[in-house]
Motif scaffolding. Sequence first.
Motif, PDB file in Angstrom:
ATOM      1  N   VAL A 297      10.524  15.702  -1.641  1.00 25.32           N
ATOM      2  CA  VAL A 297       9.825  16.247  -0.483  1.00 25.32           C
ATOM      3  C   VAL A 297       8.522  15.495  -0.265  1.00 25.32           C
ATOM      4  CG1 VAL A 297       8.792  18.306   0.529  1.00 25.32           C
ATOM      5  CG2 VAL A 297      10.839  18.518  -0.882  1.00 25.32           C
ATOM      6  N   VAL A 298       7.787  15.285  -1.354  1.00 25.00           N
ATOM      7  CA  VAL A 298       6.527  14.562  -1.269  1.00 25.00           C
ATOM      8  C   VAL A 298       6.769  13.152  -0.744  1.00 25.00           C
ATOM      9  CG1 VAL A 298       4.605  13.620  -2.597  1.00 25.00           C
ATOM     10  CG2 VAL A 298       5.444  15.933  -3.084  1.00 25.00           C
ATOM     11  N   GLU A 299       7.808  12.492  -1.274  1.00 20.48           N
ATOM     12  CA  GLU A 299       8.094  11.122  -0.855  1.00 20.48           C
ATOM     13  C   GLU A 299       8.465  11.065   0.623  1.00 20.48           C
ATOM     14  OE1 GLU A 299      11.096   7.372  -1.730  1.00 20.48           O
ATOM     15  OE2 GLU A 299      10.842   8.921  -3.252  1.00 20.48           O
ATOM     16  N   ALA A 300       9.264  12.023   1.079  1.00 20.01           N
ATOM     17  CA  ALA A 300       9.664  12.025   2.484  1.00 20.01           C
ATOM     18  C   ALA A 300       8.450  12.164   3.391  1.00 20.01           C
ATOM     19  CB  ALA A 300      10.655  13.150   2.752  1.00 20.01           C
ATOM     20  N   GLY A 301       7.556  13.097   3.043  1.00 19.39           N
ATOM     21  CA  GLY A 301       6.349  13.288   3.838  1.00 19.39           C
ATOM     22  C   GLY A 301       5.447  12.071   3.816  1.00 19.39           C
ATOM     23  N   LEU A 302       5.298  11.484   2.628  1.00 16.75           N
ATOM     24  CA  LEU A 302       4.442  10.313   2.480  1.00 16.75           C
ATOM     25  C   LEU A 302       4.984   9.103   3.241  1.00 16.75           C
ATOM     26  CD1 LEU A 302       3.237  10.227  -1.236  1.00 16.75           C
ATOM     27  CD2 LEU A 302       1.809  10.040   0.801  1.00 16.75           C
ATOM     28  N   ARG A 303       6.273   8.834   3.074  1.00 22.97           N
ATOM     29  CA  ARG A 303       6.848   7.652   3.722  1.00 22.97           C
ATOM     30  C   ARG A 303       6.706   7.728   5.239  1.00 22.97           C
ATOM     31  NH1 ARG A 303       9.122   3.770   0.968  1.00 22.97           N
ATOM     32  NH2 ARG A 303      10.017   4.132  -1.109  1.00 22.97           N
ATOM     33  N   GLU A 304       6.997   8.882   5.808  1.00 20.62           N
ATOM     34  CA  GLU A 304       6.920   8.998   7.260  1.00 20.62           C
ATOM     35  C   GLU A 304       5.474   8.928   7.725  1.00 20.62           C
ATOM     36  OE1 GLU A 304       8.305   9.193  11.126  1.00 20.62           O
ATOM     37  OE2 GLU A 304       9.241   8.683   9.212  1.00 20.62           O
ATOM     38  N   ARG A 305       4.587   9.600   7.017  1.00 21.50           N
ATOM     39  CA  ARG A 305       3.167   9.574   7.364  1.00 21.50           C
ATOM     40  C   ARG A 305       2.633   8.145   7.252  1.00 21.50           C
ATOM     41  NH1 ARG A 305      -1.618   7.692   4.884  1.00 21.50           N
ATOM     42  NH2 ARG A 305      -3.349   8.641   5.998  1.00 21.50           N
ATOM     43  N   ASP A 306       2.947   7.469   6.146  1.00 16.88           N
ATOM     44  CA  ASP A 306       2.438   6.117   5.937  1.00 16.88           C
ATOM     45  C   ASP A 306       3.020   5.138   6.944  1.00 16.88           C
ATOM     46  OD1 ASP A 306       0.863   6.925   3.873  1.00 16.88           O
ATOM     47  OD2 ASP A 306       2.063   6.049   2.272  1.00 16.88           O
TER      48      ASP A 306
ATOM     49  N   VAL B  66       0.832  -1.204   0.000  1.00 17.47           N
ATOM     50  CA  VAL B  66       0.000   0.000   0.000  1.00 17.47           C
ATOM     51  C   VAL B  66       0.869   1.258   0.000  1.00 17.47           C
ATOM     52  CG1 VAL B  66      -1.614   1.363   1.398  1.00 17.47           C
ATOM     53  CG2 VAL B  66      -2.022  -1.070   1.043  1.00 17.47           C
ATOM     54  N   ILE B  67       1.895   1.249   0.840  1.00 19.28           N
ATOM     55  CA  ILE B  67       2.776   2.415   0.926  1.00 19.28           C
ATOM     56  C   ILE B  67       3.474   2.667  -0.406  1.00 19.28           C
ATOM     57  CG2 ILE B  67       4.910   3.284   1.973  1.00 19.28           C
ATOM     58  CD1 ILE B  67       3.994   1.898   4.596  1.00 19.28           C
ATOM     59  N   GLU B  68       4.006   1.617  -1.026  1.00 17.40           N
ATOM     60  CA  GLU B  68       4.703   1.788  -2.305  1.00 17.40           C
ATOM     61  C   GLU B  68       3.745   2.249  -3.401  1.00 17.40           C
ATOM     62  OE1 GLU B  68       7.935   1.879  -2.755  1.00 17.40           O
ATOM     63  OE2 GLU B  68       8.068   1.526  -0.602  1.00 17.40           O
ATOM     64  N   ALA B  69       2.515   1.722  -3.398  1.00 16.02           N
ATOM     65  CA  ALA B  69       1.529   2.146  -4.391  1.00 16.02           C
ATOM     66  C   ALA B  69       1.132   3.609  -4.168  1.00 16.02           C
ATOM     67  CB  ALA B  69       0.299   1.247  -4.316  1.00 16.02           C
ATOM     68  N   ASP B  70       1.018   3.996  -2.911  1.00 15.16           N
ATOM     69  CA  ASP B  70       0.710   5.393  -2.580  1.00 15.16           C
ATOM     70  C   ASP B  70       1.786   6.321  -3.142  1.00 15.16           C
ATOM     71  OD1 ASP B  70      -0.584   7.546  -1.443  1.00 15.16           O
ATOM     72  OD2 ASP B  70       0.116   7.163   0.593  1.00 15.16           O
ATOM     73  N   LEU B  71       3.038   5.937  -2.936  1.00 14.55           N
ATOM     74  CA  LEU B  71       4.150   6.731  -3.465  1.00 14.55           C
ATOM     75  C   LEU B  71       4.099   6.806  -4.988  1.00 14.55           C
ATOM     76  CD1 LEU B  71       6.977   5.394  -1.142  1.00 14.55           C
ATOM     77  CD2 LEU B  71       6.190   7.756  -1.241  1.00 14.55           C
ATOM     78  N   ARG B  72       3.806   5.680  -5.642  1.00 13.98           N
ATOM     79  CA  ARG B  72       3.737   5.670  -7.105  1.00 13.98           C
ATOM     80  C   ARG B  72       2.634   6.588  -7.613  1.00 13.98           C
ATOM     81  NH1 ARG B  72       4.313   0.083  -6.624  1.00 13.98           N
ATOM     82  NH2 ARG B  72       2.206  -0.326  -7.390  1.00 13.98           N
TER      83      ARG B  72
END
Length: 252
Positions: A171-180, A145-151
């Motif tokens: 920046v988006v990836e950093a925020g997403l990864r930590e949030r997810d 789910v996390i990897e698909a969210d990033l994609r």
Amino acid sequence: MAAYSGRGLHGHIVETIGGRILDGTYAPGQTVHPDELERELDVSKTVVREALRVLASKGLVDSRPKRGTFVRPRSEWSLLDASLLRWQRRGAPDRRFLADLAEVRAIIEPAGARLAATRRTEADLAAMREALAVLAEPGADASAVIEADLRFHRALLAAAHNELMGRLEVVVEAGLRERDRIVHSGERWPDAVPAHRAVLDAVAAGDPAGAAAAVESLLEQASTDLAHAAGGEAGPHARNSGARNSGDSAAG
């Protein structure tokens, strides 16, 4: 702004020293002694010197005659460097850092969605649809789910066809990864597929205002989900990771 790509021993030493600076083990202004690092890490003078050179290029350290090598003030760090963003995610979450990332995402992504709605290609839409399909897959685990969210979010920025905006994916990836990582740490997580689908539908329809509004709504939900997760609650519209009856899964 790509993450440091060093491999093997040299890359490991860069990661080790850089991580210590980011987590506060080596504080700003503190002297870093290369000879001590050589002994502790059991590596050569050349390896340590090259690692410090890489870290200096990222604004983390500097060397001066008579003073030696020392950690520079945080205000001088290259905070948008992909390696620094990754190292900063280690350990306990930094709430201020998460808040800063969320604010920057709120500036970047709605603007990117506006552009995407007028510039997207069929290939862009296909990439977003593929990511959404994984997000909605019944039984998908947190990692998928996390990897698909990033994609999905990378594809959205790419669809803006703005080279400089595309670079801001770090920046988006950093925020997403930590949030997810926080939101998906339990057995249940919030269902964000409808919010992602609304973004895709608006982009596909060529609706700039609708795309921006859909992203703003998605980011609002992501912030709410993070607050609930940090407070130890499942949050609204929670889904069980092992059995999602509707086929929807969560992301941010």
